[in-house]
Scaffold this motif. Structure first.
Motif, PDB file in Angstrom:
ATOM      1  N   PRO A 138       0.836  -1.210   0.000  1.00 41.13           N
ATOM      2  CA  PRO A 138       0.000   0.000   0.000  1.00 41.13           C
ATOM      3  C   PRO A 138       0.868   1.256   0.000  1.00 41.13           C
ATOM      4  N   ASP A 139       0.470   2.280  -0.754  1.00 36.89           N
ATOM      5  CA  ASP A 139       1.250   3.518  -0.845  1.00 36.89           C
ATOM      6  C   ASP A 139       1.514   4.148   0.518  1.00 36.89           C
ATOM      7  N   ARG A 140       0.592   3.999   1.445  1.00 35.02           N
ATOM      8  CA  ARG A 140       0.748   4.611   2.763  1.00 35.02           C
ATOM      9  C   ARG A 140       1.635   3.788   3.687  1.00 35.02           C
ATOM     10  N   ALA A 141       2.029   2.599   3.251  1.00 35.95           N
ATOM     11  CA  ALA A 141       2.805   1.720   4.134  1.00 35.95           C
ATOM     12  C   ALA A 141       3.947   1.054   3.370  1.00 35.95           C
ATOM     13  N   LEU A 142       4.662   1.840   2.578  1.00 35.35           N
ATOM     14  CA  LEU A 142       5.785   1.284   1.821  1.00 35.35           C
ATOM     15  C   LEU A 142       6.932   0.938   2.766  1.00 35.35           C
ATOM     16  N   PRO A 143       7.470  -0.272   2.652  1.00 41.90           N
ATOM     17  CA  PRO A 143       8.619  -0.617   3.492  1.00 41.90           C
ATOM     18  C   PRO A 143       9.871   0.132   3.029  1.00 41.90           C
ATOM     19  N   ALA A 144      10.838   0.255   3.911  1.00 39.07           N
ATOM     20  CA  ALA A 144      12.138   0.778   3.515  1.00 39.07           C
ATOM     21  C   ALA A 144      12.715  -0.177   2.477  1.00 39.07           C
ATOM     22  N   ARG A 145      13.509   0.361   1.523  1.00 35.72           N
ATOM     23  CA  ARG A 145      14.016  -0.515   0.462  1.00 35.72           C
ATOM     24  C   ARG A 145      15.410  -0.087   0.033  1.00 35.72           C
ATOM     25  N   THR A 146      16.229  -1.078  -0.231  1.00 38.71           N
ATOM     26  CA  THR A 146      17.559  -0.894  -0.801  1.00 38.71           C
ATOM     27  C   THR A 146      17.658  -1.784  -2.028  1.00 38.71           C
ATOM     28  N   CYS A 147      18.244  -1.268  -3.092  1.00 37.48           N
ATOM     29  CA  CYS A 147      18.495  -2.064  -4.302  1.00 37.48           C
ATOM     30  C   CYS A 147      19.994  -2.092  -4.541  1.00 37.48           C
ATOM     31  N   VAL A 148      20.520  -3.286  -4.755  1.00 34.55           N
ATOM     32  CA  VAL A 148      21.943  -3.433  -5.020  1.00 34.55           C
ATOM     33  C   VAL A 148      22.154  -4.262  -6.276  1.00 34.55           C
ATOM     34  N   GLY A 149      23.189  -3.932  -7.011  1.00 33.90           N
ATOM     35  CA  GLY A 149      23.574  -4.713  -8.177  1.00 33.90           C
ATOM     36  C   GLY A 149      24.496  -5.843  -7.761  1.00 33.90           C
ATOM     37  N   VAL A 150      24.302  -7.005  -8.366  1.00 33.23           N
ATOM     38  CA  VAL A 150      25.123  -8.168  -8.060  1.00 33.23           C
ATOM     39  C   VAL A 150      25.634  -8.782  -9.359  1.00 33.23           C
ATOM     40  N   SER A 151      26.661  -9.597  -9.262  1.00 30.27           N
ATOM     41  CA  SER A 151      27.238 -10.195 -10.466  1.00 30.27           C
ATOM     42  C   SER A 151      26.664 -11.570 -10.795  1.00 30.27           C
ATOM     43  N   HIS A 152      26.050 -12.239  -9.801  1.00 35.81           N
ATOM     44  CA  HIS A 152      25.498 -13.572 -10.056  1.00 35.81           C
ATOM     45  C   HIS A 152      24.467 -13.904  -8.990  1.00 35.81           C
ATOM     46  N   LEU A 153      23.408 -14.620  -9.399  1.00 40.44           N
ATOM     47  CA  LEU A 153      22.401 -15.120  -8.460  1.00 40.44           C
ATOM     48  C   LEU A 153      22.181 -16.608  -8.701  1.00 40.44           C
ATOM     49  N   THR A 154      21.677 -17.288  -7.700  1.00 43.36           N
ATOM     50  CA  THR A 154      21.437 -18.726  -7.772  1.00 43.36           C
ATOM     51  C   THR A 154      20.557 -19.089  -8.958  1.00 43.36           C
ATOM     52  N   ARG A 155      20.955 -20.162  -9.648  1.00 44.18           N
ATOM     53  CA  ARG A 155      20.208 -20.727 -10.776  1.00 44.18           C
ATOM     54  C   ARG A 155      20.031 -19.753 -11.939  1.00 44.18           C
ATOM     55  N   GLY A 156      20.842 -18.718 -12.001  1.00 47.96           N
ATOM     56  CA  GLY A 156      20.741 -17.773 -13.106  1.00 47.96           C
ATOM     57  C   GLY A 156      19.592 -16.803 -12.986  1.00 47.96           C
ATOM     58  N   ALA A 157      19.044 -16.642 -11.791  1.00 48.59           N
ATOM     59  CA  ALA A 157      17.953 -15.685 -11.572  1.00 48.59           C
ATOM     60  C   ALA A 157      18.439 -14.276 -11.858  1.00 48.59           C
ATOM     61  N   GLN A 158      17.508 -13.403 -12.202  1.00 48.23           N
ATOM     62  CA  GLN A 158      17.832 -11.999 -12.427  1.00 48.23           C
ATOM     63  C   GLN A 158      17.603 -11.156 -11.182  1.00 48.23           C
ATOM     64  N   ILE A 159      16.853 -11.701 -10.223  1.00 53.21           N
ATOM     65  CA  ILE A 159      16.486 -10.945  -9.028  1.00 53.21           C
ATOM     66  C   ILE A 159      16.314 -11.887  -7.842  1.00 53.21           C
ATOM     67  N   GLU A 160      16.584 -11.342  -6.668  1.00 52.00           N
ATOM     68  CA  GLU A 160      16.372 -12.047  -5.409  1.00 52.00           C
ATOM     69  C   GLU A 160      16.092 -10.971  -4.369  1.00 52.00           C
ATOM     70  N   MET A 161      15.322 -11.275  -3.348  1.00 49.03           N
ATOM     71  CA  MET A 161      14.999 -10.275  -2.332  1.00 49.03           C
ATOM     72  C   MET A 161      15.148 -10.829  -0.927  1.00 49.03           C
ATOM     73  N   ASP A 162      15.478  -9.938  -0.013  1.00 45.69           N
ATOM     74  CA  ASP A 162      15.468 -10.208   1.418  1.00 45.69           C
ATOM     75  C   ASP A 162      14.367  -9.336   2.019  1.00 45.69           C
ATOM     76  N   PHE A 163      13.702  -9.845   3.044  1.00 43.22           N
ATOM     77  CA  PHE A 163      12.628  -9.102   3.696  1.00 43.22           C
ATOM     78  C   PHE A 163      12.818  -9.133   5.200  1.00 43.22           C
ATOM     79  N   ILE A 164      12.483  -8.028   5.848  1.00 40.02           N
ATOM     80  CA  ILE A 164      12.386  -7.983   7.300  1.00 40.02           C
ATOM     81  C   ILE A 164      10.931  -7.692   7.612  1.00 40.02           C
ATOM     82  N   ILE A 165      10.372  -8.473   8.527  1.00 38.28           N
ATOM     83  CA  ILE A 165       8.977  -8.288   8.895  1.00 38.28           C
ATOM     84  C   ILE A 165       8.873  -7.993  10.383  1.00 38.28           C
ATOM     85  N   SER A 166       7.791  -7.341  10.740  1.00 38.35           N
ATOM     86  CA  SER A 166       7.446  -7.129  12.135  1.00 38.35           C
ATOM     87  C   SER A 166       6.186  -7.926  12.417  1.00 38.35           C
ATOM     88  N   GLN A 167       6.210  -8.729  13.437  1.00 35.84           N
ATOM     89  CA  GLN A 167       5.028  -9.515  13.776  1.00 35.84           C
ATOM     90  C   GLN A 167       3.913  -8.663  14.342  1.00 35.84           C
TER      91      GLN A 167
END
Length: 130
Positions: free
Chosen positions: A98-127
């Motif tokens: 939701p626009d009113r609740a956008l999480p903080a975000r960082t984007c980084v460039g990498v040279s390789h990902l598992t299985r040839g993926a183009q993208i991977e993400m990490d998430f932090i959640i609050s219970q």
């Protein structure tokens, strides 16, 4: 601490938990565009489809503990070929929170990902977020 593996027999489960809960926070690392029900299935074509698959995987992992995207407080995006794929990823990423609740975000460039993926993400959640 609670350690959660989505599929205990998966190759990922040998090395990492899908989700670790500690003191009201949850950490999901290396969420990729794999099919969680069939890790040998081909990855989706293109960064847009891979981004959508990652959010499907996030939803599935969070649903296992009765949480949803409203609980996400931070995202780290690992992107292959950053200059070429960043804008395309942003289009696919938009609208997942939701626009009113956008999480903080960082984007980084990498040279390789598992299985040839183009993208991977990490998430932090609050219970306790919503």
């Amino acid at each position: 601490m609670t350690f959660i593996a989505g599929r205990t027999g998966s190759s990922r489960a040998k090395y990492a938990s899908d989700l670790v809960l500690v003191n009201g926070l949850g950490f999901l690392s290396g969420v990729g565009p794999i099919d969680l029900d069939n890790e040998k299935a081909a990855l989706p074509e293109g960064v847009e489809a891979q981004t959508r698959r990652i959010f499907q995987n996030l939803d599935k992992i969070l649903a296992a503990i009765d949480l949803d995207r409203r609980h996400v407080v931070a995202v780290r995006v690992h992107l292959l070929e950053f200059p070429r794929l960043y804008d395309r990823m942003n289009v696919a990423y938009a609208g997942h929170f939701p626009d009113r609740a956008l999480p903080a975000r960082t984007c980084v460039g990498v040279s390789h990902l598992t299985r040839g993926a183009q993208i991977e993400m990490d998430f932090i959640i609050s219970q306790t977020r919503p």
